[in-house]
Design a protein around this motif. Structure first.
Motif, PDB file in Angstrom:
ATOM      1  N   UNK A 105       0.833  -1.202   0.000  1.00 14.91           N
ATOM      2  CA  UNK A 105       0.000   0.000   0.000  1.00 14.91           C
ATOM      3  C   UNK A 105       0.869   1.253   0.000  1.00 14.91           C
ATOM      4  N   UNK A 106       1.928   1.260   0.824  1.00 18.53           N
ATOM      5  CA  UNK A 106       2.830   2.415   0.881  1.00 18.53           C
ATOM      6  C   UNK A 106       3.506   2.663  -0.466  1.00 18.53           C
ATOM      7  N   UNK A 107       3.700   1.591  -1.230  1.00 15.65           N
ATOM      8  CA  UNK A 107       4.308   1.728  -2.552  1.00 15.65           C
ATOM      9  C   UNK A 107       3.317   2.261  -3.587  1.00 15.65           C
ATOM     10  N   UNK A 108       2.054   2.445  -3.187  1.00 18.29           N
ATOM     11  CA  UNK A 108       1.050   2.975  -4.105  1.00 18.29           C
ATOM     12  C   UNK A 108       0.559   1.967  -5.120  1.00 18.29           C
ATOM     13  N   UNK A 109       0.621   0.683  -4.769  1.00 15.40           N
ATOM     14  CA  UNK A 109       0.217  -0.372  -5.699  1.00 15.40           C
ATOM     15  C   UNK A 109      -1.091  -1.021  -5.241  1.00 15.40           C
ATOM     16  N   UNK A 110      -1.977  -1.359  -6.163  1.00 15.51           N
ATOM     17  CA  UNK A 110      -3.268  -1.944  -5.781  1.00 15.51           C
ATOM     18  C   UNK A 110      -3.147  -3.389  -5.304  1.00 15.51           C
ATOM     19  N   UNK A 125      -8.769 -12.021   7.947  1.00 19.37           N
ATOM     20  CA  UNK A 125      -8.545 -10.794   8.717  1.00 19.37           C
ATOM     21  C   UNK A 125      -7.235 -10.098   8.372  1.00 19.37           C
ATOM     22  N   UNK A 126      -6.443 -10.652   7.475  1.00 17.34           N
ATOM     23  CA  UNK A 126      -5.192  -9.990   7.087  1.00 17.34           C
ATOM     24  C   UNK A 126      -5.143  -9.828   5.564  1.00 17.34           C
ATOM     25  N   UNK A 127      -4.918 -10.902   4.848  1.00 17.55           N
ATOM     26  CA  UNK A 127      -4.787 -10.826   3.397  1.00 17.55           C
ATOM     27  C   UNK A 127      -6.103 -10.463   2.712  1.00 17.55           C
ATOM     28  N   UNK A 128      -7.209 -11.014   3.194  1.00 23.62           N
ATOM     29  CA  UNK A 128      -8.496 -10.760   2.549  1.00 23.62           C
ATOM     30  C   UNK A 128      -9.033  -9.372   2.831  1.00 23.62           C
ATOM     31  N   UNK A 129      -9.292  -9.092   4.093  1.00 27.60           N
ATOM     32  CA  UNK A 129      -9.878  -7.804   4.472  1.00 27.60           C
ATOM     33  C   UNK A 129      -8.892  -6.657   4.361  1.00 27.60           C
ATOM     34  N   UNK A 130      -7.599  -6.960   4.273  1.00 28.55           N
ATOM     35  CA  UNK A 130      -6.589  -5.906   4.178  1.00 28.55           C
ATOM     36  C   UNK A 130      -6.355  -5.378   2.784  1.00 28.55           C
ATOM     37  N   UNK A 131      -7.089  -5.882   1.798  1.00 30.69           N
ATOM     38  CA  UNK A 131      -6.904  -5.441   0.418  1.00 30.69           C
ATOM     39  C   UNK A 131      -7.589  -4.097   0.178  1.00 30.69           C
ATOM     40  N   UNK A 132      -7.194  -3.428  -0.892  1.00 32.77           N
ATOM     41  CA  UNK A 132      -7.833  -2.168  -1.276  1.00 32.77           C
ATOM     42  C   UNK A 132      -9.258  -2.398  -1.752  1.00 32.77           C
ATOM     43  N   UNK A 133      -9.468  -3.493  -2.428  1.00 32.89           N
ATOM     44  CA  UNK A 133     -10.777  -3.807  -2.986  1.00 32.89           C
ATOM     45  C   UNK A 133     -11.047  -5.278  -2.749  1.00 32.89           C
ATOM     46  N   UNK A 134     -12.253  -5.598  -2.241  1.00 29.68           N
ATOM     47  CA  UNK A 134     -12.573  -6.972  -1.854  1.00 29.68           C
ATOM     48  C   UNK A 134     -13.731  -7.499  -2.691  1.00 29.68           C
ATOM     49  N   UNK A 135     -13.448  -8.556  -3.450  1.00 29.40           N
ATOM     50  CA  UNK A 135     -14.452  -9.245  -4.257  1.00 29.40           C
ATOM     51  C   UNK A 135     -14.772 -10.562  -3.570  1.00 29.40           C
ATOM     52  N   UNK A 136     -16.041 -10.861  -3.358  1.00 28.04           N
ATOM     53  CA  UNK A 136     -16.435 -12.125  -2.741  1.00 28.04           C
ATOM     54  C   UNK A 136     -17.219 -12.965  -3.735  1.00 28.04           C
ATOM     55  N   UNK A 137     -16.946 -14.266  -3.732  1.00 24.82           N
ATOM     56  CA  UNK A 137     -17.661 -15.191  -4.610  1.00 24.82           C
ATOM     57  C   UNK A 137     -19.008 -15.511  -3.988  1.00 24.82           C
ATOM     58  N   UNK A 288      -9.004   5.989  -0.690  1.00 21.12           N
ATOM     59  CA  UNK A 288      -8.649   5.068  -1.770  1.00 21.12           C
ATOM     60  C   UNK A 288      -8.224   5.853  -3.008  1.00 21.12           C
ATOM     61  N   UNK A 289      -8.962   6.907  -3.331  1.00 15.29           N
ATOM     62  CA  UNK A 289      -8.630   7.734  -4.488  1.00 15.29           C
ATOM     63  C   UNK A 289      -7.259   8.378  -4.328  1.00 15.29           C
ATOM     64  N   UNK A 290      -6.945   8.809  -3.120  1.00  8.83           N
ATOM     65  CA  UNK A 290      -5.633   9.413  -2.869  1.00  8.83           C
ATOM     66  C   UNK A 290      -4.499   8.449  -3.191  1.00  8.83           C
ATOM     67  N   UNK A 291      -4.667   7.205  -2.772  1.00  5.26           N
ATOM     68  CA  UNK A 291      -3.579   6.236  -2.957  1.00  5.26           C
ATOM     69  C   UNK A 291      -3.268   6.002  -4.429  1.00  5.26           C
TER      70      UNK A 291
END
Length: 411
Positions: A105-110, A125-137, A288-291
């Protein structure tokens, strides 16, 4: 190669069986670099997609490669959580993963996560919810508590339940996952920080004669609302949903849209009183837009902030303060168009301090005329509407807005 740090009885035999079930995989996680992203994939057949030290090392390899190549990360998750056979060494991988997400995130990458069936435990609670955008099946089990340690058949532990709780941006069927991820990544990587274009006015073209006329027109049921403006302004858009704190406000439409090849983040009120979840979702959208250097377009249309007891318990004052502060310090341009009612602080919080426009069938006021009359103990509501100077032309004269949006018919 996975080690056996605790000397767990039968662990090596379990690993051998996992390799057989997964068609020869050496771990529960694998990654590949593609032209558009680094993709991390979980294999639930390998010990339930659980993560131990070797899986953590593979996730670190993937994020390190992505940062080096300046690529987004897509995490396709299907996991039961931490691997019991590696004890606390397994649990500590959650800190490792959280650090990798933060560095990315600090590197400005999605980072886009895809929650498969199931996505539970610490990896949600880390990899899933910690993303910028979360898609659920659609239909997937999603939750911090896995199926063996929680009540059965509770909809809270589903993709749809997490969407309702504001922790998932969108729920899609399996066949739509790839197209959704591609659309999100395309929009997140188009940022140019150039101010968004002011939408054309879709309703009345003439200006109101009196203050009360302005109020009546803004409240008219036939007046175009936010969805009509978004449909007319954008060629395509993806939603950003939820405040990540347990709430969703259907009256606050947030997302990222494509207009003439440019990506623009948007937050749009739909004419209802905005709840704390709505203000927090809008603040999340701006961050999110700022990043990703995305300009922001906000559409203001609300009688005001929700002021019932539920809103107070949910921290409406703090939520408005958060949005005011987020807008004030935003490092990307914010453009605002008032398209209907501009009621008090609930409307102002979503407005750009310097780049706000208004349509001919809208108004902006310190408070609704009826409420002002009650506070001031006046019975002449219509006359009071004139005194408030809330018409579009009044607001231009006062310097509150920069101008009146041109009607669509003049295109």
């Amino acid at each position: 190669m996975t080690s056996d740090p605790l000397g767990w009885p039968g662990y090596r035999a379990q690993l051998d069986r996992a390799r057989e079930r997964s068609g020869g995989a050496t771990e529960s996680v694998s990654w590949e670099r593609h032209a558009s992203a680094v993709r991390i994939t979980f294999d639930f057949r390998f010990l339930g997609g659980s993560v131990g030290t070797a899986a953590g090392a593979l996730i670190e390899e993937a994020f390190t490669e992505a940062r080096s190549a300046r690529l987004p990360v897509v995490s396709r998750i299907a996991t039961g959580g931490s691997r019991m056979q590696e004890g606390m060494l397994s649990l500590r991988q959650l800190q490792r993963v959280a650090r990798l997400c933060a560095l990315h995130r600090e590197a400005g990458l999605p980072h886009v996560s895809v929650l498969g069936d199931p996505t539970t435990g610490g990896l949600w609670a880390s990899l899933g919810a910690g993303a910028d955008y979360v898609v659920a099946v659609a239909g997937a089990q999603v939750g911090f508590a896995g199926s063996r340690v929680r009540p059965a058949d509770d909809p809270a532990y589903t993709a749809e339940g997490q969407f309702a709780a504001g922790t998932v941006d969108v729920v899609v069927p399996p066949a739509d996952v790839d197209a959704t991820v591609a659309a999100v990544l395309d929009l997140l990587t188009r940022g140019d920080a150039v101010p968004a274009e002011v939408p054309r006015a879709l309703g009345a073209a003439d200006l109101p004669a009196t203050g009360w006329d302005a109020v009546r027109r803004a409240r008219a049921p036939e007046r175009p609302r936010a969805r009509a403006y978004l449909d007319a302004h954008f060629d395509h858009r993806v939603p950003v949903s939820g405040d990540r704190a347990g709430g969703v406000d259907p009256g606050m439409l947030c997302g990222i849209g494509l207009r003439a090849g440019r990506a623009v983040a948007f937050a749009a009120q739909t004419g209802t009183a905005t709840t704390p979840a709505g203000f927090r979702t809008a603040a999340r959208l701006v961050r999110l837009a700022e990043r990703f250097a995305l300009p922001v377009l906000t559409l203001v249309d609300t009688p005001g902030a929700a002021n019932d007891a539920a809103a107070e318990r949910a921290g409406v004052g703090a939520a408005i303060a958060e949005l005011f502060a987020t807008v004030a310090r935003a490092r990307v341009p914010i453009t605002t168009l008032v398209i209907g009612e501009g009621g008090s602080g609930g409307a102002l919080a979503l407005s750009s301090p310097e780049h706000t426009w208004i349509t001919p069938d809208a108004y902006f006021s310190v408070i609704a005329p009826e409420l002002a009359a009650a506070i001031l103990k006046r019975s002449d509501v219509r006359e009071l509407a004139d005194d408030l100077r809330l018409r579009p032309q009044d607001l231009v004269e006062l310097g509150v807005v920069r101008g009146i949006a041109e009607p669509a018919s003049e295109r």
